[in-house]
Design a protein around this motif. Structure first.
Motif, PDB file in Angstrom:
ATOM      1  N   LYS A 129      33.721 106.211  29.323  1.00 32.28           N
ATOM      2  CA  LYS A 129      35.053 105.704  28.983  1.00 32.28           C
ATOM      3  C   LYS A 129      36.137 106.627  29.522  1.00 32.28           C
ATOM      4  CE  LYS A 129      33.929 102.759  25.145  1.00 32.28           C
ATOM      5  NZ  LYS A 129      33.796 102.630  23.693  1.00 32.28           N
ATOM      6  N   GLY A 174      39.176 105.754  32.364  1.00 33.01           N
ATOM      7  CA  GLY A 174      40.517 105.932  31.828  1.00 33.01           C
ATOM      8  C   GLY A 174      40.755 105.230  30.502  1.00 33.01           C
ATOM      9  N   LEU A 175      39.694 104.837  29.812  1.00 37.51           N
ATOM     10  CA  LEU A 175      39.885 104.223  28.488  1.00 37.51           C
ATOM     11  C   LEU A 175      40.136 105.294  27.439  1.00 37.51           C
ATOM     12  CD1 LEU A 175      37.229 101.389  28.094  1.00 37.51           C
ATOM     13  CD2 LEU A 175      39.702 101.180  28.057  1.00 37.51           C
ATOM     14  N   ASP A 211      45.400 100.814  37.195  1.00 31.93           N
ATOM     15  CA  ASP A 211      44.962  99.414  37.226  1.00 31.93           C
ATOM     16  C   ASP A 211      44.405  99.041  38.595  1.00 31.93           C
ATOM     17  OD1 ASP A 211      45.411  98.865  34.627  1.00 31.93           O
ATOM     18  OD2 ASP A 211      47.341  97.875  34.898  1.00 31.93           O
ATOM     19  N   ARG A 240      41.036 100.485  38.852  1.00 34.62           N
ATOM     20  CA  ARG A 240      40.071  99.850  37.953  1.00 34.62           C
ATOM     21  C   ARG A 240      39.472  98.585  38.539  1.00 34.62           C
ATOM     22  NH1 ARG A 240      43.504 100.847  32.572  1.00 34.62           N
ATOM     23  NH2 ARG A 240      42.331 102.588  31.720  1.00 34.62           N
ATOM     24  N   PHE A 256      32.699  97.408  34.454  1.00 35.45           N
ATOM     25  CA  PHE A 256      32.236  98.068  33.234  1.00 35.45           C
ATOM     26  C   PHE A 256      31.470  97.055  32.391  1.00 35.45           C
ATOM     27  CE2 PHE A 256      32.153 100.375  29.381  1.00 35.45           C
ATOM     28  CZ  PHE A 256      32.535 101.680  29.622  1.00 35.45           C
ATOM     29  N   PHE A 264      29.934  96.499  28.901  1.00 36.63           N
ATOM     30  CA  PHE A 264      30.031  97.135  27.593  1.00 36.63           C
ATOM     31  C   PHE A 264      28.729  97.061  26.806  1.00 36.63           C
ATOM     32  CE2 PHE A 264      34.387  96.825  28.666  1.00 36.63           C
ATOM     33  CZ  PHE A 264      35.003  97.847  27.981  1.00 36.63           C
ATOM     34  N   SER A 310      28.500  96.390  23.830  1.00 31.94           N
ATOM     35  CA  SER A 310      28.539  95.224  22.946  1.00 31.94           C
ATOM     36  C   SER A 310      28.879  93.942  23.713  1.00 31.94           C
ATOM     37  CB  SER A 310      29.600  95.463  21.882  1.00 31.94           C
ATOM     38  OG  SER A 310      30.838  95.706  22.511  1.00 31.94           O
ATOM     39  N   ALA A 364      31.307  92.629  24.796  1.00 35.00           N
ATOM     40  CA  ALA A 364      32.768  92.513  24.765  1.00 35.00           C
ATOM     41  C   ALA A 364      33.296  91.303  25.526  1.00 35.00           C
ATOM     42  CB  ALA A 364      33.431  93.797  25.275  1.00 35.00           C
ATOM     43  N   LEU A 365      32.621  90.172  25.402  1.00 33.60           N
ATOM     44  CA  LEU A 365      33.145  88.958  26.028  1.00 33.60           C
ATOM     45  C   LEU A 365      34.359  88.475  25.252  1.00 33.60           C
ATOM     46  CD1 LEU A 365      29.785  87.081  26.673  1.00 33.60           C
ATOM     47  CD2 LEU A 365      31.034  88.614  28.191  1.00 33.60           C
ATOM     48  N   TYR A 366      35.318  87.867  25.952  1.00 27.81           N
ATOM     49  CA  TYR A 366      36.499  87.328  25.264  1.00 27.81           C
ATOM     50  C   TYR A 366      36.057  86.093  24.489  1.00 27.81           C
ATOM     51  CZ  TYR A 366      38.549  90.162  28.926  1.00 27.81           C
ATOM     52  OH  TYR A 366      38.850  91.189  29.772  1.00 27.81           O
ATOM     53  N   PRO A 381      39.545  88.076  34.970  1.00 26.00           N
ATOM     54  CA  PRO A 381      39.827  89.195  35.888  1.00 26.00           C
ATOM     55  C   PRO A 381      40.205  88.739  37.297  1.00 26.00           C
ATOM     56  CG  PRO A 381      37.499  89.166  35.265  1.00 26.00           C
ATOM     57  CD  PRO A 381      38.178  88.147  34.427  1.00 26.00           C
ATOM     58  N   ARG A 400      43.831  87.517  37.278  1.00 24.32           N
ATOM     59  CA  ARG A 400      44.786  88.593  37.066  1.00 24.32           C
ATOM     60  C   ARG A 400      44.898  89.522  38.271  1.00 24.32           C
ATOM     61  NH1 ARG A 400      47.923  88.037  32.981  1.00 24.32           N
ATOM     62  NH2 ARG A 400      48.211  90.270  33.110  1.00 24.32           N
ATOM     63  N   ASN A 401      43.786  89.695  38.991  1.00 21.68           N
ATOM     64  CA  ASN A 401      43.803  90.699  40.042  1.00 21.68           C
ATOM     65  C   ASN A 401      43.813  90.153  41.445  1.00 21.68           C
ATOM     66  OD1 ASN A 401      43.616  93.185  38.406  1.00 21.68           O
ATOM     67  ND2 ASN A 401      41.705  92.255  37.742  1.00 21.68           N
ATOM     68  N   ARG A 420      30.594  89.330  34.678  1.00 21.17           N
ATOM     69  CA  ARG A 420      32.027  89.575  34.627  1.00 21.17           C
ATOM     70  C   ARG A 420      32.387  90.903  35.293  1.00 21.17           C
ATOM     71  NH1 ARG A 420      34.937  90.016  28.913  1.00 21.17           N
ATOM     72  NH2 ARG A 420      33.901  92.030  28.994  1.00 21.17           N
ATOM     73  N   THR A 424      35.428  94.577  18.748  1.00 21.54           N
ATOM     74  CA  THR A 424      34.365  94.168  19.673  1.00 21.54           C
ATOM     75  C   THR A 424      34.673  94.598  21.104  1.00 21.54           C
ATOM     76  OG1 THR A 424      35.372  92.014  19.976  1.00 21.54           O
ATOM     77  CG2 THR A 424      33.688  92.166  18.286  1.00 21.54           C
ATOM     78  N   GLU A 425      35.612  95.513  21.232  1.00 17.13           N
ATOM     79  CA  GLU A 425      35.950  96.138  22.529  1.00 17.13           C
ATOM     80  C   GLU A 425      36.522  95.162  23.553  1.00 17.13           C
ATOM     81  OE1 GLU A 425      32.028  98.065  23.156  1.00 17.13           O
ATOM     82  OE2 GLU A 425      33.133  99.937  23.079  1.00 17.13           O
ATOM     83  N   GLN A 426      36.998  93.999  23.100  1.00 20.01           N
ATOM     84  CA  GLN A 426      37.576  93.056  24.063  1.00 20.01           C
ATOM     85  C   GLN A 426      38.873  93.593  24.652  1.00 20.01           C
ATOM     86  OE1 GLN A 426      37.720  88.865  22.695  1.00 20.01           O
ATOM     87  NE2 GLN A 426      36.258  89.505  21.157  1.00 20.01           N
ATOM     88  N   VAL A 439      39.973  97.658  31.243  1.00 19.40           N
ATOM     89  CA  VAL A 439      39.235  98.102  32.432  1.00 19.40           C
ATOM     90  C   VAL A 439      39.242  97.056  33.538  1.00 19.40           C
ATOM     91  CG1 VAL A 439      37.706  99.765  31.347  1.00 19.40           C
ATOM     92  CG2 VAL A 439      36.985  97.406  31.500  1.00 19.40           C
ATOM     93  N   GLY A 467      41.875  95.769  34.531  1.00 18.27           N
ATOM     94  CA  GLY A 467      43.175  95.874  35.180  1.00 18.27           C
ATOM     95  C   GLY A 467      44.295  95.082  34.520  1.00 18.27           C
TER      96      GLY A 467
END
Ligand code: ATP
Ligand code: MG
Lengths: 249, 268
Positions: A48, A52-53, A77, A80, A85, A87, A89, A91-93, A105, A108-109, A154, B132-134, B140, B142
């Motif tokens: 992490k 940069g988290l 950014d 990144r 990364f 995760f 867990s 960490a899905l939205y 992503p 956005r990018n 992802r 949940t780290e979302q 990360v 961006g």
């Protein structure tokens, strides 16, 4: 060889809990390092810091030649986007479908892409992890192993140069976890990434890792190939293998 | 400077632990607010997400706000009638109820309902995204989560609440109109004429302005609580819960301050 990630004398503490003490590690291009370490030894904290988290107390982390600490938000950014990364867990939205999780992503990018081009990339990436059929499902409708695979997809959708995997196989049955390990290997070859994998899973470490690093007492205690560490006489290192391998195969 | 920090240290030593936490949290909310204003001006402006949040948070609260304000308008009218009758002032019923709705009951009731509905949903949503780290995942990849999640929601609540208040006021007045008609018959037109004749600019303006602050407080507290959620599912519940409690309390405090300011400025 060209290094893509250089960690030097990294220190990080939470209050009186000194987690990382002068930890150093260098990742070369095209290589996969597997980091071993007991639960709570600071493996997640280390990666992490690398993306940069988390802010680190002292030391240096250079990603693709840039010092993380010196970057402003915009530069970070931009960097990144070149890092993926996965995760611990997943960490899905959870308000988005699998497809939208991958689209986020991208949208956005990569504003330069057209919608149809994005759809192609999403389809290709999901196909690679064998989950194209689940594109319209919500994360709550997926099994643990499927979530990990979507997390993997992802992280790869932007075709990053460096990928960090935080315990990609933990909590899965042996069959699924060996499948994920093979998938990681496949993706590494296909996308030509360099990566750092955190794992307790010796099968995963053996097939995906070019080099293993043992994180003990906050430092880079030992490093070497799987065979080198396996044949180590050091008690602390032996325990990884006797306890880890005993369960698998 | 040195004296100041010494003073702070001394105060910290003397304060009971619970108070210390409270003060620290107030400081944190302050920093959170400053960060909001800093990020507010930065690109990208996330216009699409703001609109989406306005829909999700604002538009979807209309039914609840509508029902509650309608009932309050009706009940208030029915209950005020006997008192006014005793003074032979039934004719003042629309005016009196209208003023209380526009000035106080409409904004505060709507804000409280929204604190319950919107505040808790923001607190729970952000809380679960946090644990949940979302939010980390977003960062990360961006996208600044503070900008994309927090700023957009606070903007949405700030601008949707006044809209909800105005609609709520109108529905409450309609409820009141029905209430008046239980006792005697007044045409809709006459009712509204009576209400608006007695209303002044100074009745509506402070109420409208304070609605923005109510909305800001609801969004801010919900986001703050969610964004700083403690690990675990229990933490998510606690965030949602304290988002409602703190924002409800803030609404009353803002209301109190608003009335003082209006008084001071002579808008009464
Ligand atoms: N945000 C935080 N605040 C305070 N302490 C933390 C935080 N994150 C991690 N720690 C502490 O840092 C230490 C290392 O945590 P970390 O998550 O890196 O462990 P880990 O090696 O990844 O373990 P695991 O294999 O269980 O995932 C732990 O003692 C933990 O309590
Ligand atoms: Mg971990």
């Amino acid at each position: 060889m060209e290094s893509v990630l250089e960690i030097k004398n990294l220190n990080k503490s939470f209050g009186s809990n000194h987690v990382l003490r002068n930890f150093s590690l260098t990742l070369y291009k095209g290589e996969n390092i597997v980091v071993l370490g007991r639960s709570g030894s600071g493996k997640s904290v280390m990666i992490k810091c690398a993306v940069g988290l988390m802010k680190y107390d002292s030391g240096s982390i250079k990603v693709l030649g840039q010092e993380i600490k010196d970057l402003n938000a915009v530069e970070l950014d931009a960097l990144r986007v070149k890092m993926g990364f996965v995760f611990q867990s997943s960490a899905l939205y959870d308000s988005m479908t699998v497809g939208e999780n991958l689209e986020f992503p991208l949208r956005r990018n990569r504003p330069d892409l057209r919608k149809s081009e994005m759809d192609d990339i999403i389809k290709e990436t999901l196909d690679n992890v064998g989950l194209y059929y689940a594109i319209n499902l919500l994360p709550s409708e997926l099994s643990g192993g499927m979530k990990k695979r979507v997390g993997l997809a992802r992280a790869l959708v932007l075709k990053p140069e460096i990928v960090f995997y935080d315990e990609p196989t933990t909590g899965l049955d042996p069959f699924t976890s060996s499948e994920i390990s093979k998938l990681m290997l496949e993706m590494q070859n296909k996308y030509n990434t360099s990566s750092i994998t955190i794992s307790h899973d010796m099968y995963c470490a053996r097939i995906t890792g070019n080099r293993l690093v043992a994180l003990i007492d906050g430092t880079n205690y030992a490093e070497g190939t799987f065979e080198e560490l396996q044949n180590s006489e050091d008690e602390k290192i032996k325990t990884f293998f006797t306890h880890g391998l005993g369960k698998r195969k | 400077m040195v004296g100041g920090s010494l003073f702070i240290k001394l105060v910290k030593q003397l304060l009971p632990l619970k108070w210390k936490k409270q003060l620290e949290e107030t400081g944190d909310i302050g920093r959170f607010t400053i960060r909001f204003f800093r990020e507010f001006w930065r690109r990208p402006y996330e216009f699409r997400e703001v609109v989406r949040q306005c829909f999700l948070l604002g538009y979807k609260s209309f039914p609840l706000v509508g029902i509650t304000t309608f009932i309050i308008g009706l009940v208030l009218t029915i209950q005020s009638r006997p008192t006014l009758e005793r003074f032979g002032a039934e004719a003042w019923l629309p005016a009196m109820v209208g003023i209380s709705i526009i000035r106080e009951i409409g904004p505060v009731l709507t804000a409280l309902i929204c604190a319950g509905k919107i505040g808790s949903s923001i607190g729970a949503e952000l809380g679960s995204m946090k644990v949940t780290e979302q939010l980390d995942a977003m960062e990360v990849s961006g996208t600044n989560p503070f900008k994309y999640i927090v700023v957009t929601r606070i903007i949405a609540t700030t601008f949707m609440l006044p809209v909800l208040v105005v609609t709520g006021d109108a529905i409450a007045l309609y409820g009141s109109y029905l209430g008046v008609n239980i006792g005697d018959t007044v045409s809709f037109k006459l009712f509204y004429q009576q209400v608006f004749e007695s209303l002044e600019y100074a009745d509506a303006l402070p109420a409208f302005v304070k609605s923005f602050f109510f909305g800001f407080a609801i969004g801010l507290v919900g986001c703050y609580k969610g964004y700083h959620s403690q690990k675990g599912t229990e933490g998510v519940g606690r965030s949602a819960n304290s988002a409602v409690v703190v924002s409800s309390l803030l609404i009353f405090i803002i209301d109190l301050i608003a009335v003082q300011i209006a008084d001071f400025l002579g808008i009464t």
